[in-house]
Design a protein around this motif. Structure first.
Motif: not given
Length: 492
Positions: A338-340, A370-373, A407-411, A487-489
């Motif tokens: 996970t990164f910003s 906003i974070q993504a994998v 978005q919910q599943d994608w950035v 994934p949201s904490k």
């Protein structure tokens, strides 16, 4: 949008033929021809056999009635014998005959026709006359007639002694076996067709099995990749002897390709790694001279600045080549954490705005993180390549937009320019190595290594994301990077 335009091919498509189909058609043609010839020979032999057999039998059957008629003719007085024969004489000669098993006797000559009672019951007089005429006209006085309703008769004509008026004696012999022979012919014909069908099916199955190794070669050839040459070999186990040399040569070719690919990867990796150090040293000394020496002329400063830029560009090219080489050797290291994304974009914008004169806008919200994998540093590298491409193919004052959509599943990160645009048929090709879209030109002073977009695609897909492009010629292009949202904490 990199490297030189690929040449267009104007060569016409070559026509090819299928070995399996040709083998099948030749085999089926031979079988059909053999069956037709076999049927023709069988029919001809049956005709000859039937004609000879029934001719002999009819000749034997006609001996007795001919003897009776001759005896009667011999008993006639000389004057009556000279005037023989009239219709009444014919009737008198034929009437005493006793024929069995459906046989019919006829006497036919100029005076007319006389027949035994069974003949007049079974046939009309005109039919009997036709039978007699055909028997008399036939070679050896014998013929076989196929009648309707699966009936057949054998006709044997024998000239009676005396003049023309004595006529001929004709024996009609029913052939009870003729319908059976017809049935046998039909059965043989149908059996030949059945055998042709069965043989064709067997040939198709055999041809498929026989040419499976060749199909495997074609399939393996289509799947050959530099990173998967070890799976391209074709197994020679249970292979036909006829194509074994081809398979062996193919596998040897794969070995040579594998060795060549390994050497090429090692060479690219070595060159890229070894060249980076001296180029970094050269760039460092140039920057040191520029920063510490105050006595340089403007011309010298300009020349050193250009040299430094080219050294940095060459260093970036070597970094790209090194990354590609590592990817080909399955040695590319990518973080999956996970990164910003917001932080990566901000860092990229800082460097891009200082390196390029084009106005670069963004829609970042300072209060939103906003974070993504994926990999933070690799995303920065991808964004730098995309912004650099947008600058190369746009006017110096043309704006470039960086848009972040969560978005919910994608950035999604979009790099939009208002430059030359890319033709629809070129938009998939530009992600290949050393490929540049046809019809586009670089800005003056700009160069391209042909690796930028392929590097972007490789990194993004390694992070589990995807790259897309939406472009119209003359209106500009929009390159998109889509990464999986972090994934949201869970709330405490």
């Amino acid at each position: 949008m990199t490297s030189a335009d690929p040449p267009t091919s104007t060569a016409q498509k070559e026509k090819h033929w299928s070995l399996a189909r040709r083998f099948l058609w030749i085999s089926v043609s031979v079988i059909v021809a053999q069956s037709v010839i076999s049927l023709a020979i069988t029919i001809q032999l049956r005709k000859i056999f039937k004609h000879n057999l029934f001719n002999v039998r009819s000749s034997a059957d006609v001996i007795a009635p001919i003897s009776q008629i001759n005896d009667k003719l011999d008993q006639l007085p000389a004057e009556q014998a000279m005037n023989c024969c009239s219709q009444a004489d014919y009737q008198e000669l034929i009437e005493p005959l006793r024929l069995y098993d459906g046989k019919i006797g006829l006497i036919y000559g100029k005076p007319g026709l006389a027949a035994t009672r069974s003949g007049l019951i079974s046939f009309e007089p005109n039919e009997l006359q036709s039978f007699a005429e055909q028997a008399i006209a036939a070679e050896d006085g014998f013929t076989i007639l196929d009648l309707k309703l699966n009936k057949a008769i054998a006709l044997k004509a024998v000239k009676l002694p005396g003049g023309q008026a004595t006529g001929h004696f004709v024996l009609l012999r029913p052939l009870l076996s003729q319908p059976l022979m017809h049935t046998q012919s039909v059965i043989k014909f149908l059996s030949e067709l059945f055998l042709i069908g069965i043989t064709t099916v067997v040939l198709i199955v055999v041809a498929r099995k026989l040419f499976n190794p060749i199909r495997n070669i074609s399939s393996n050839l289509a799947q050959i990749e530099l990173s998967k040459l070890e799976t391209a070999k074709v197994s020679t186990q249970n292979a036909p002897i006829e194509i074994l040399p081809i398979l062996d040569e193919f596998n040897q070719m794969v070995n040579r390709l594998q060795e060549s690919a390994t050497n090429q990867k090692q060479f690219a990796s070595t060159i890229s790694h070894e060249f980076r150090t001296p180029i970094t040293v050269v760039s460092g000394f140039i920057q040191s001279v520029l920063n510490r020496d105050d006595n340089l002329s403007d011309r010298t400063i300009t020349s050193l600045s250009i040299a430094n830029q080219e050294a940095l560009r060459l260093n970036r090219m070597l970094s790209d080549l090194l990354d590609l080489s590592r990817a080909d050797n399955n040695q590319l290291t990518m973080l999956n954490e996970t990164f910003s994304v917001s932080s990566a974009i901000q860092q990229t914008l800082k460097m891009a705005r200082s390196a390029h004169s084009n106005p670069i806008s963004d829609n970042l919200d300072p209060n939103q993180n906003i974070q993504a994998v994926g990999d933070h540093d690799r995303l920065i590298q991808c964004l730098e390549n995309l912004i650099g491409n947008a600058v190369k193919y746009s006017d110096p004052d043309s704006p470039i937009d960086v848009v972040l959509n969560a978005q919910q599943d994608w950035v999604d990160v979009l790099i939009q320019d208002h430059g030359q645009g890319i033709a629809a048929d070129q938009q998939e090709l530009i992600f290949n190595r050393f490929t540049r879209a046809q019809g586009v030109t670089l800005r003056r002073g700009q160069t391209s290594s042909g690796l930028g977009l392929s590097i972007v695609k490789m990194f993004v897909e390694a992070m589990g994301g995807s790259v897309s492009v939406d472009s119209s010629v003359g209106e500009g292009s929009s390159f998109g990077i889509r990464l999986q949202s972090a994934p949201s904490k869970p709330s405490s």
